[in-house]
Design a protein around this motif. Sequence first.
Motif, PDB file in Angstrom:
ATOM      1  N   ASN A 259       0.840  -1.208   0.000  1.00 44.71           N
ATOM      2  CA  ASN A 259       0.000   0.000   0.000  1.00 44.71           C
ATOM      3  C   ASN A 259       0.873   1.255   0.000  1.00 44.71           C
ATOM      4  O   ASN A 259       0.576   2.226  -0.709  1.00 44.71           O
ATOM      5  CB  ASN A 259      -0.939   0.018   1.211  1.00 44.71           C
ATOM      6  N   GLU A 260       1.959   1.219   0.771  1.00 44.66           N
ATOM      7  CA  GLU A 260       2.845   2.395   0.816  1.00 44.66           C
ATOM      8  C   GLU A 260       3.511   2.604  -0.544  1.00 44.66           C
ATOM      9  O   GLU A 260       3.624   3.708  -1.044  1.00 44.66           O
ATOM     10  CB  GLU A 260       3.910   2.213   1.905  1.00 44.66           C
ATOM     11  N   ARG A 261       3.945   1.500  -1.132  1.00 49.15           N
ATOM     12  CA  ARG A 261       4.613   1.573  -2.435  1.00 49.15           C
ATOM     13  C   ARG A 261       3.650   2.127  -3.501  1.00 49.15           C
ATOM     14  O   ARG A 261       4.003   3.016  -4.278  1.00 49.15           O
ATOM     15  CB  ARG A 261       5.093   0.161  -2.823  1.00 49.15           C
ATOM     16  N   LEU A 262       2.422   1.617  -3.498  1.00 55.25           N
ATOM     17  CA  LEU A 262       1.446   2.063  -4.500  1.00 55.25           C
ATOM     18  C   LEU A 262       1.087   3.535  -4.320  1.00 55.25           C
ATOM     19  O   LEU A 262       0.988   4.278  -5.300  1.00 55.25           O
ATOM     20  CB  LEU A 262       0.162   1.221  -4.412  1.00 55.25           C
ATOM     21  N   ALA A 263       0.910   3.949  -3.069  1.00 58.16           N
ATOM     22  CA  ALA A 263       0.545   5.345  -2.816  1.00 58.16           C
ATOM     23  C   ALA A 263       1.655   6.260  -3.317  1.00 58.16           C
ATOM     24  O   ALA A 263       1.394   7.314  -3.911  1.00 58.16           O
ATOM     25  CB  ALA A 263       0.294   5.567  -1.330  1.00 58.16           C
ATOM     26  N   SER A 264       2.890   5.824  -3.121  1.00 55.54           N
ATOM     27  CA  SER A 264       4.002   6.678  -3.555  1.00 55.54           C
ATOM     28  C   SER A 264       4.092   6.728  -5.091  1.00 55.54           C
ATOM     29  O   SER A 264       4.306   7.800  -5.678  1.00 55.54           O
ATOM     30  CB  SER A 264       5.283   6.168  -2.877  1.00 55.54           C
ATOM     31  N   LEU A 265       3.862   5.593  -5.745  1.00 53.78           N
ATOM     32  CA  LEU A 265       3.839   5.571  -7.230  1.00 53.78           C
ATOM     33  C   LEU A 265       2.718   6.461  -7.753  1.00 53.78           C
ATOM     34  O   LEU A 265       2.913   7.278  -8.657  1.00 53.78           O
ATOM     35  CB  LEU A 265       3.538   4.154  -7.740  1.00 53.78           C
ATOM     36  N   ARG A 266       1.543   6.279  -7.174  1.00 51.03           N
ATOM     37  CA  ARG A 266       0.347   7.026  -7.604  1.00 51.03           C
ATOM     38  C   ARG A 266       0.559   8.531  -7.396  1.00 51.03           C
ATOM     39  O   ARG A 266       0.295   9.334  -8.289  1.00 51.03           O
ATOM     40  CB  ARG A 266      -0.862   6.508  -6.801  1.00 51.03           C
ATOM     41  N   ASP A 267       1.077   8.902  -6.213  1.00 48.86           N
ATOM     42  CA  ASP A 267       1.264  10.334  -5.918  1.00 48.86           C
ATOM     43  C   ASP A 267       2.286  10.960  -6.869  1.00 48.86           C
ATOM     44  O   ASP A 267       2.099  12.081  -7.346  1.00 48.86           O
ATOM     45  CB  ASP A 267       1.693  10.533  -4.466  1.00 48.86           C
ATOM     46  N   GLY A 268       3.347  10.208  -7.149  1.00 54.57           N
ATOM     47  CA  GLY A 268       4.380  10.712  -8.064  1.00 54.57           C
ATOM     48  C   GLY A 268       3.809  10.921  -9.461  1.00 54.57           C
ATOM     49  O   GLY A 268       4.070  11.938 -10.122  1.00 54.57           O
ATOM     50  N   VAL A 270       0.608  11.430 -10.311  1.00 57.60           N
ATOM     51  CA  VAL A 270      -0.356  12.544 -10.342  1.00 57.60           C
ATOM     52  C   VAL A 270       0.399  13.874 -10.346  1.00 57.60           C
ATOM     53  O   VAL A 270       0.086  14.779 -11.132  1.00 57.60           O
ATOM     54  CB  VAL A 270      -1.337  12.456  -9.135  1.00 57.60           C
ATOM     55  N   LYS A 271       1.413  13.974  -9.495  1.00 56.32           N
ATOM     56  CA  LYS A 271       2.178  15.221  -9.403  1.00 56.32           C
ATOM     57  C   LYS A 271       2.828  15.545 -10.750  1.00 56.32           C
ATOM     58  O   LYS A 271       2.786  16.691 -11.220  1.00 56.32           O
ATOM     59  CB  LYS A 271       3.266  15.030  -8.325  1.00 56.32           C
ATOM     60  N   HIS A 272       3.392  14.523 -11.365  1.00 53.78           N
ATOM     61  CA  HIS A 272       4.059  14.674 -12.658  1.00 53.78           C
ATOM     62  C   HIS A 272       3.062  15.196 -13.712  1.00 53.78           C
ATOM     63  O   HIS A 272       3.332  16.175 -14.413  1.00 53.78           O
ATOM     64  CB  HIS A 272       4.621  13.304 -13.062  1.00 53.78           C
ATOM     65  N   VAL A 273       1.895  14.547 -13.800  1.00 55.03           N
ATOM     66  CA  VAL A 273       0.896  14.956 -14.806  1.00 55.03           C
ATOM     67  C   VAL A 273       0.413  16.383 -14.521  1.00 55.03           C
ATOM     68  O   VAL A 273       0.364  17.221 -15.429  1.00 55.03           O
ATOM     69  CB  VAL A 273      -0.296  13.959 -14.823  1.00 55.03           C
ATOM     70  N   LEU A 274       0.094  16.654 -13.241  1.00 59.62           N
ATOM     71  CA  LEU A 274      -0.481  17.970 -12.911  1.00 59.62           C
ATOM     72  C   LEU A 274       0.547  19.099 -13.027  1.00 59.62           C
ATOM     73  O   LEU A 274       0.174  20.269 -13.075  1.00 59.62           O
ATOM     74  CB  LEU A 274      -1.093  17.967 -11.503  1.00 59.62           C
ATOM     75  N   SER A 275       1.829  18.745 -13.075  1.00 59.33           N
ATOM     76  CA  SER A 275       2.844  19.805 -13.229  1.00 59.33           C
ATOM     77  C   SER A 275       2.885  20.323 -14.673  1.00 59.33           C
ATOM     78  O   SER A 275       3.442  21.368 -14.953  1.00 59.33           O
ATOM     79  CB  SER A 275       4.222  19.292 -12.806  1.00 59.33           C
ATOM     80  N   ARG A 276       2.270  19.561 -15.597  1.00 57.48           N
ATOM     81  CA  ARG A 276       2.349  19.960 -17.016  1.00 57.48           C
ATOM     82  C   ARG A 276       1.000  20.177 -17.695  1.00 57.48           C
ATOM     83  O   ARG A 276       0.918  20.887 -18.692  1.00 57.48           O
ATOM     84  CB  ARG A 276       3.105  18.863 -17.783  1.00 57.48           C
ATOM     85  N   VAL A 277      -0.047  19.543 -17.163  1.00 58.80           N
ATOM     86  CA  VAL A 277      -1.361  19.662 -17.807  1.00 58.80           C
ATOM     87  C   VAL A 277      -2.322  20.340 -16.833  1.00 58.80           C
ATOM     88  O   VAL A 277      -2.285  20.060 -15.630  1.00 58.80           O
ATOM     89  CB  VAL A 277      -1.936  18.257 -18.145  1.00 58.80           C
ATOM     90  N   PRO A 356       8.494   2.698 -10.375  1.00 56.81           N
ATOM     91  CA  PRO A 356       8.677   4.138 -10.565  1.00 56.81           C
ATOM     92  C   PRO A 356       8.965   4.461 -12.030  1.00 56.81           C
ATOM     93  O   PRO A 356       8.468   5.455 -12.567  1.00 56.81           O
ATOM     94  CB  PRO A 356       9.870   4.462  -9.662  1.00 56.81           C
ATOM     95  N   ALA A 357       9.743   3.595 -12.701  1.00 55.35           N
ATOM     96  CA  ALA A 357      10.108   3.877 -14.097  1.00 55.35           C
ATOM     97  C   ALA A 357       8.884   3.810 -15.010  1.00 55.35           C
ATOM     98  O   ALA A 357       8.664   4.709 -15.834  1.00 55.35           O
ATOM     99  CB  ALA A 357      11.176   2.888 -14.570  1.00 55.35           C
ATOM    100  N   ASN A 358       8.062   2.768 -14.871  1.00 58.20           N
ATOM    101  CA  ASN A 358       6.923   2.728 -15.809  1.00 58.20           C
ATOM    102  C   ASN A 358       5.808   3.694 -15.418  1.00 58.20           C
ATOM    103  O   ASN A 358       5.048   4.160 -16.274  1.00 58.20           O
ATOM    104  CB  ASN A 358       6.451   1.302 -16.152  1.00 58.20           C
ATOM    105  N   ALA A 359       5.745   4.086 -14.142  1.00 54.89           N
ATOM    106  CA  ALA A 359       4.766   5.116 -13.750  1.00 54.89           C
ATOM    107  C   ALA A 359       5.179   6.461 -14.358  1.00 54.89           C
ATOM    108  O   ALA A 359       4.338   7.229 -14.838  1.00 54.89           O
ATOM    109  CB  ALA A 359       4.673   5.213 -12.232  1.00 54.89           C
ATOM    110  N   GLU A 360       6.484   6.716 -14.373  1.00 50.59           N
ATOM    111  CA  GLU A 360       6.960   7.978 -14.945  1.00 50.59           C
ATOM    112  C   GLU A 360       6.749   7.972 -16.467  1.00 50.59           C
ATOM    113  O   GLU A 360       6.311   8.968 -17.051  1.00 50.59           O
ATOM    114  CB  GLU A 360       8.439   8.159 -14.604  1.00 50.59           C
ATOM    115  N   ALA A 361       7.053   6.836 -17.086  1.00 49.90           N
ATOM    116  CA  ALA A 361       6.849   6.735 -18.542  1.00 49.90           C
ATOM    117  C   ALA A 361       5.370   6.929 -18.875  1.00 49.90           C
ATOM    118  O   ALA A 361       5.021   7.610 -19.850  1.00 49.90           O
ATOM    119  CB  ALA A 361       7.327   5.368 -19.037  1.00 49.90           C
ATOM    120  N   ALA A 362       4.491   6.370 -18.041  1.00 47.89           N
ATOM    121  CA  ALA A 362       3.050   6.523 -18.277  1.00 47.89           C
ATOM    122  C   ALA A 362       2.661   7.994 -18.147  1.00 47.89           C
ATOM    123  O   ALA A 362       1.876   8.502 -18.960  1.00 47.89           O
ATOM    124  CB  ALA A 362       2.260   5.664 -17.288  1.00 47.89           C
TER     125      ALA A 362
END
Length: 378
Positions: A259-268, A270-277, A356-362
Amino acid sequence: METIYLDHAATTPLDGRVLAAMTPYLKESFGNADSRYALGRQAASAVLSARDVIGSLIGGSGGSVYFTSCGSEANSWALKGVCAANFGKKHTIVLSAIEHPSLLRAAEDMSVFGYKTVLVRPDKDGVVPAAAIKRALCDDVAFVGVMAANNETGVLQPAAEIYSLCREAGAFYFCDCVQAAGTIDLTSPVADGMSFSAHKFYGPKGVGGLWLKKGARIQRLVSGGQQEGGMRGGTTFVAGVVGMAEALKLACDGMKEENERLASLRDGFVKHVLSRVSARPVGSQNRLPSNANIAFGGVRGEQLVIALDMLGVAASTGSACSSGASKPSSVLLAMGLSEEEAASCVRFTFGRENTPANAEAAAEKVIAAARRLGARML
Ligand code: PLP
């Protein structure tokens, strides 16, 4: 191109360890669990231990686990079975407006028997207020249904509070735990009845269950054989229930870390997407760690999902069951989103294979697709 799968709320891939646990019961140990000879006894013993494992992880000792073919069946059985047991005595069903269609449609089916349904709306964050359930309760209420976590937003609901209100009012409280099982601790009951489905926690498709508190008054689902204590006749899917038990055990063993790992992937992500769109996350942050639901104002979610598919990302516009329809999600509309905003939402749900790598690529692919569809960029 490898697909980045971000739709774990729709279904999850089968865990290899689960397949290994199931395989003997599809091959050499193929017996019918009701046969009296050794092959049958082997199957019966596997079913017994699967039921014990699941019972220890869902609901605890004050109730029983009944196997079903899926979460929809468990939901429908709970509602119709409890209403049938109260036939002629009570006439009201209370459901949140964000329940799964298998519960909402089951309530519609009961109208021919004189049941009326009161729908309780969530607030703007997607939370069904316990106070609103309290207002809907009265002596005439047979069944209350409010899920543990919503399938579209992942938002957690106040099940414990609702359970205690229903107990005071003498109404049966049912909690759809299909999205919660394997992610939230359900070892103590949060309701009189709870449903779950193996394919949401890396188990096989085609098997689920209903946990019922001891003494629950409910009509049987399938008449005939004595399987499931005579409540649901039919030959047991032995490999399926063995797989479901193994999958749930694995999910619960590593629950906190995952759960901790997923929350951190998910938060990263969302932050990445919202920083540009120019977009906004929808729903309370008190949600399943895997879930992000984002409104991409001005862009149609459906088109974004298609564009993402072409870029190798699997996401969805809402629940898989309703994604064939082009109407905006009724869950998001009930939360007060406009039709346009609801139609711009995309659900991303993370799982075990995400890194983290495929979440960032996504996230990069989401940004590229949103730009191509004319989203406002930051
Ligand atoms: N309840 C919820 C909250 C769900 O998300 C789903 C499936 O997406 C179901 C019930 C139905 O489960 P199943 O697919 O096992 O029928």
